[in-house]
Design an enzyme around this catalytic site. Structure first.
Site, PDB file in Angstrom:
ATOM      1  N   CYS A 186     107.798  41.916  45.041  1.00 54.44           N
ATOM      2  CA  CYS A 186     107.341  42.786  43.962  1.00 54.44           C
ATOM      3  C   CYS A 186     105.835  42.672  43.715  1.00 54.44           C
ATOM      4  O   CYS A 186     105.270  41.592  43.726  1.00 54.44           O
ATOM      5  CB  CYS A 186     108.058  42.443  42.662  1.00 54.44           C
ATOM      6  N   ARG A 230     103.184  43.103  51.062  1.00 54.40           N
ATOM      7  CA  ARG A 230     104.082  42.046  50.582  1.00 54.40           C
ATOM      8  C   ARG A 230     105.543  42.354  50.897  1.00 54.40           C
ATOM      9  O   ARG A 230     106.385  41.471  50.810  1.00 54.40           O
ATOM     10  CB  ARG A 230     103.938  41.899  49.058  1.00 54.40           C
ATOM     11  N   TRP A 274     111.024  44.604  45.407  1.00 51.12           N
ATOM     12  CA  TRP A 274     111.826  44.010  46.481  1.00 51.12           C
ATOM     13  C   TRP A 274     113.102  43.539  45.800  1.00 51.12           C
ATOM     14  O   TRP A 274     113.085  42.636  44.972  1.00 51.12           O
ATOM     15  CB  TRP A 274     111.059  42.844  47.111  1.00 51.12           C
ATOM     16  N   ASN A 293     107.910  41.114  37.957  1.00 55.79           N
ATOM     17  CA  ASN A 293     108.072  40.382  39.214  1.00 55.79           C
ATOM     18  C   ASN A 293     108.651  39.028  38.843  1.00 55.79           C
ATOM     19  O   ASN A 293     108.129  38.363  37.959  1.00 55.79           O
ATOM     20  CB  ASN A 293     106.685  40.237  39.877  1.00 55.79           C
ATOM     21  N   GLY A 294     109.755  38.640  39.497  1.00 59.48           N
ATOM     22  CA  GLY A 294     110.350  37.339  39.187  1.00 59.48           C
ATOM     23  C   GLY A 294     111.839  37.489  38.946  1.00 59.48           C
ATOM     24  O   GLY A 294     112.428  38.526  39.279  1.00 59.48           O
ATOM     25  N   GLU A 346     110.273  28.726  66.086  1.00 67.61           N
ATOM     26  CA  GLU A 346     109.444  29.861  65.668  1.00 67.61           C
ATOM     27  C   GLU A 346     109.716  31.082  66.555  1.00 67.61           C
ATOM     28  O   GLU A 346     109.775  32.216  66.071  1.00 67.61           O
ATOM     29  CB  GLU A 346     107.964  29.447  65.691  1.00 67.61           C
ATOM     30  N   LYS A 373     111.036  34.630  65.158  1.00 64.88           N
ATOM     31  CA  LYS A 373     110.361  35.918  65.411  1.00 64.88           C
ATOM     32  C   LYS A 373     111.359  36.940  65.934  1.00 64.88           C
ATOM     33  O   LYS A 373     111.389  38.083  65.486  1.00 64.88           O
ATOM     34  CB  LYS A 373     109.220  35.769  66.430  1.00 64.88           C
ATOM     35  N   GLU A 424     113.844  38.029  63.171  1.00 60.77           N
ATOM     36  CA  GLU A 424     113.193  38.785  62.092  1.00 60.77           C
ATOM     37  C   GLU A 424     112.988  40.252  62.452  1.00 60.77           C
ATOM     38  O   GLU A 424     113.216  41.127  61.634  1.00 60.77           O
ATOM     39  CB  GLU A 424     111.806  38.194  61.772  1.00 60.77           C
ATOM     40  N   HIS A 483     125.483  18.976  73.034  1.00 62.78           N
ATOM     41  CA  HIS A 483     126.203  18.549  71.826  1.00 62.78           C
ATOM     42  C   HIS A 483     126.679  19.744  71.011  1.00 62.78           C
ATOM     43  O   HIS A 483     126.920  19.617  69.817  1.00 62.78           O
ATOM     44  CB  HIS A 483     125.312  17.633  70.976  1.00 62.78           C
ATOM     45  N   LYS A 542     106.824  40.034  52.735  1.00 64.44           N
ATOM     46  CA  LYS A 542     105.695  39.259  53.252  1.00 64.44           C
ATOM     47  C   LYS A 542     105.372  38.087  52.347  1.00 64.44           C
ATOM     48  O   LYS A 542     105.088  36.991  52.789  1.00 64.44           O
ATOM     49  CB  LYS A 542     104.486  40.192  53.374  1.00 64.44           C
TER      50      LYS A 542
HETATM   51  C1  G6P Z   1     108.055  35.053  54.070  1.00 60.98           C
HETATM   52  C2  G6P Z   1     107.321  35.713  55.222  1.00 60.98           C
HETATM   53  C3  G6P Z   1     107.148  34.713  56.351  1.00 60.98           C
HETATM   54  C4  G6P Z   1     106.437  33.483  55.850  1.00 60.98           C
HETATM   55  C5  G6P Z   1     107.152  32.862  54.637  1.00 60.98           C
HETATM   56  C6  G6P Z   1     106.294  31.803  53.965  1.00 60.98           C
HETATM   57  O1  G6P Z   1     109.355  34.759  54.447  1.00 60.98           O
HETATM   58  O2  G6P Z   1     108.029  36.837  55.689  1.00 60.98           O
HETATM   59  O3  G6P Z   1     106.384  35.309  57.391  1.00 60.98           O
HETATM   60  O4  G6P Z   1     106.378  32.533  56.882  1.00 60.98           O
HETATM   61  O5  G6P Z   1     107.387  33.865  53.656  1.00 60.98           O
HETATM   62  O6  G6P Z   1     105.164  32.425  53.444  1.00 60.98           O
HETATM   63  P1  G6P Z   1     103.777  31.731  53.191  1.00 60.98           P
HETATM   64  O7  G6P Z   1     102.895  32.825  52.641  1.00 60.98           O
HETATM   65  O8  G6P Z   1     104.015  30.644  52.185  1.00 60.98           O
HETATM   66  O9  G6P Z   1     103.290  31.187  54.487  1.00 60.98           O
END
Ligand code: G6P
Length: 609
Positions: free
Chosen positions: A2, A27, A74, A103-104, A482, A486, A489, A505, A604
């Site tokens: 948000c 965001r 969001w 927001n929150g 990671e 990716k 996501e 395992h 984001k």
């Molecule tokens: C969200 C984003 C990720 C990010 C994570 C942590 O999930 O989509 O890409 O890694 O938040 O965000 P930050 O801003 O704390 O790195």
């Protein structure tokens, strides 16, 4: 997640609100809306589409005004539907006296809803936000500033709100507790927003509101009261916020652009580092680094994986014990605090609610030595920490983090060397060798980017799969994590990562001819062990897709596809290997036709817990 923008001015503020929302788009959001004071009435426009669509909608009906608020939502409580989009009105849509954005998360919304329903309020949405709008309306005395101060006393949870009333045409009141909010000061006009970037180009005079603050914005004044209702002066900062996302240029998506920016931004992040010194992290860093004997890293998502990689570096080079914790877990568990800990938060945005809360939790346990690795110099995280290193990734638009990750790793490697130096574990020769490797990083990354055509060919295979496994060992295990993150996501393929030695395992049970197994194969001390793990996959018919260092003696064959990484890069190898995995995820998503920059359900900047 948000985003809020609000304004009180003597000119039509529609373009300011819309521009602000556009700057907050990065965001992540699923609906948006604007409410304005127009001809003695409150009017609004909402959309479950993009801000550009909302803008068109407003132009069609000629919605304009001098006072108003705007929001990108969001969804948390209630589906992403237009009736749940903010601003929310009270007492009703046709007879709106109060408009509010939030927001929150309000934790006691059920209890408040029941109370307000008993008072006769009819709810139009499933949101926790509408509760606040009705509460403000119920308590309204004719003085919105006073009313909001009363209303927030009833709220439990996290909020940043902006609200205005039909009866006070030149006033917006805002408040925050646990969610970010800033005030922008103009000449005869004032603004409120989730971050300074939303107001770039409108004002650079910014006040960062503190927890519990309530602000009264009128044309010529911005009065703030603190959590105790006492009027306070907050420092006004001149903030040169980035003016939003740069042009896409020749790229199809921001994510692709950001992947290709990595040579430059890693170079920028390490620019000016001519020698290793703790002061890179702040004036007090030497003293802090001397005092501490362990490191606790707190982060979420991709940033958490950069922390996991750093654990390998710090323990092997600086010989300082490191624990890495997911912020949302750490904040709620009983841990054993130690005051001689360096608490390191890692965050692209610097606003992630769980990471901020974990940091505060660590401090409340007596751990005062705090450092953040962050990409936004003006963020809450930087303001909360004693020490900081600002990565210079620039604005990252793609929800799936790429360049923020490699710049974090670059900064964390510097931290490793600084800790090693303070502990007397870095000789001059070693320092010189590491510096040389760091300087070469941009061109080493460029060489990996040149592998794009080969990776695209693999992506065609991956696009047809629904599952994938990623294997790595040692400091490349977090890189496998990671890579899997990716892929899931942005392509929505179910992907899991394992340290290769763990294969037998459990995950080996999943391996069939249908299972692609991405293997990170740097030519390090574990390469022979990794080759045995690869045999285990082949014996079950699994298809191996191996990123092998040039000198690792792994060759293509039946069921074994190999892409050669240009060079073996020692300690910094994770920074190179992750780039190839980013490209694999990107091209797989492209082949599947997903919304690469704005994957479904994700945000984001995650400013709620
Ligand atoms: C969200 C984003 C990720 C990010 C994570 C942590 O999930 O989509 O890409 O890694 O938040 O965000 P930050 O801003 O704390 O790195």
């Amino acid at each position: 997640m948000c985003g809020i923008v609000g304004a009180v001015a003597q000119r039509n503020i529609t373009p300011i609100l819309i521009e602000g929302l556009k700057r907050l788009e990065y965001r992540g959001y699923d609906s948006c809306g604007v409410a304005l004071h127009t001809d003695g009435r409150l009017q609004r426009s909402r959309s479950t589409s993009r801000v550009a669509e909302l803008e068109k909608q407003m132009q069609e009906v000629g919605l304009q005004g001098f006072t108003g608020i705007a929001h990108t939502r969001w969804a948390t409580h209630g589906a992403p539907a237009s009736h749940n989009a903010h601003p929310h009105f009270s007492p009703s849509s046709d007879n709106a006296r109060i408009a509010l954005v939030h927001n929150g998360i309000i934790e006691n919304h059920d209890e408040l809803r029941a109370e307000l329903i008993a008072l006769g309020y009819v709810f139009q949405s499933q949101t926790d936000t509408e509760v606040i709008a009705h509460l403000v309306d119920h308590l309204y005395t004719g003085d919105l500033f006073e009313t909001v101060q009363q209303a927030v006393k009833r709220l439990h949870g996290a909020y940043a709100i902006a609200v205005f009333s039909r009866e006070e045409p030149h006033r917006v009141v805002a408040a925050r507790q646990g969610s970010p909010l800033i005030v922008g000061l103009g000449k005869g006009e004032n603004f409120v927003a989730s971050d300074a970037m939303a107001l770039a180009g409108t004002t650079d005079q910014i006040i960062y509101l503190e927890e519990g603050d309530v602000v009264d914005l009128q044309l010529g004044r911005a009065w703030i009261v603190d959590v105790n209702g006492k009027q306070v002066e907050r420092e006004v900062k001149t903030v040169h916020a980035h003016t939003g996302a740069a042009e896409l240029g020749p790229y199809r998506h921001y994510m692709q652009k950001e992947i290709f920016e990595q040579p430059r931004v890693v170079g920028d992040t390490l620019e000016g580092v001519t020698g290793i010194m703790p002061e890179l992290f702040g004036d007090e860093a030497y003293k802090v680094f001397k005092e501490i004997d362990r490191v606790l890293i707190l982060a979420c998502g991709t940033s958490y994986y950069s922390g996991l990689t750093a654990k390998y570096w710090i323990e092997s080079i600086a010989k300082v014990p490191v624990s890495v914790e997911i912020a949302s877990e750490y904040r709620y568990r009983d841990s054993v605090p130690n005051p001689s800990t360096l608490v390191v938060t890692i965050s692209q945005s610097g606003e992630t609610a769980d990471t901020i809360a974990a940091l505060k939790h660590a401090r409340s346990l007596g751990m005062e030595n705090t450092l953040t690795i962050c990409n936004v110099a003006t963020s809450a995280m930087v303001r909360e920490c004693k020490l900081a290193y600002i990565t210079r990734a620039g604005v990252e638009v793609g929800v799936a983090s790429t360049k923020a990750f490699t710049t974090q790793l670059s900064a964390l490697f510097l931290l490793t060397l600084s800790l090693a130096q303070v502990n007397g574990r870095l000789t001059e020769e070693e320092e010189a060798a590491h510096l040389k490797d760091m300087r070469h990083l941009p061109s080493a990354i460029s060489a990996v980017l040149a592998l794009e055509p080969q990776i695209m060919a693999w992506a065609e295979d991956f696009a047809r799969k629904e599952n994938a496994l990623f294997l790595g060992r040692g400091m490349h295990y977090p890189i496998a994590l990671e890579g899997a993150l990716k892929l899931k996501e942005i392509s929505y393929i179910h992907a899991e990562a394992y340290p290769a030695g763990e294969l037998k395992h459990g995950p080996l049970a999943l391996v069939t001819e249908e299972m692609p197994v991405v293997t990170i194969a740097p030519n390090d001390a574990l390469i022979e062990k990794l080759k045995s793990n690869m045999q285990e996959v082949r014996a079950r018919g699994g298809q191996l897709y191996v990123f092998a260092d040039v000198d690792s003696r792994i060759t293509s064959g039946e069921g074994v596809h190999v892409i050669r990484m240009p060079e073996h890069y020692g300690c910094l190898s994770p920074i190179l290997h992750v780039v190839s995995l980013q490209l694999l995820a990107y091209h797989t998503a492209l082949a599947r036709g997903t919304d690469v920059d704005k994957p479904r359900n994700l945000a984001k900047s995650v400013t709620v817990e």
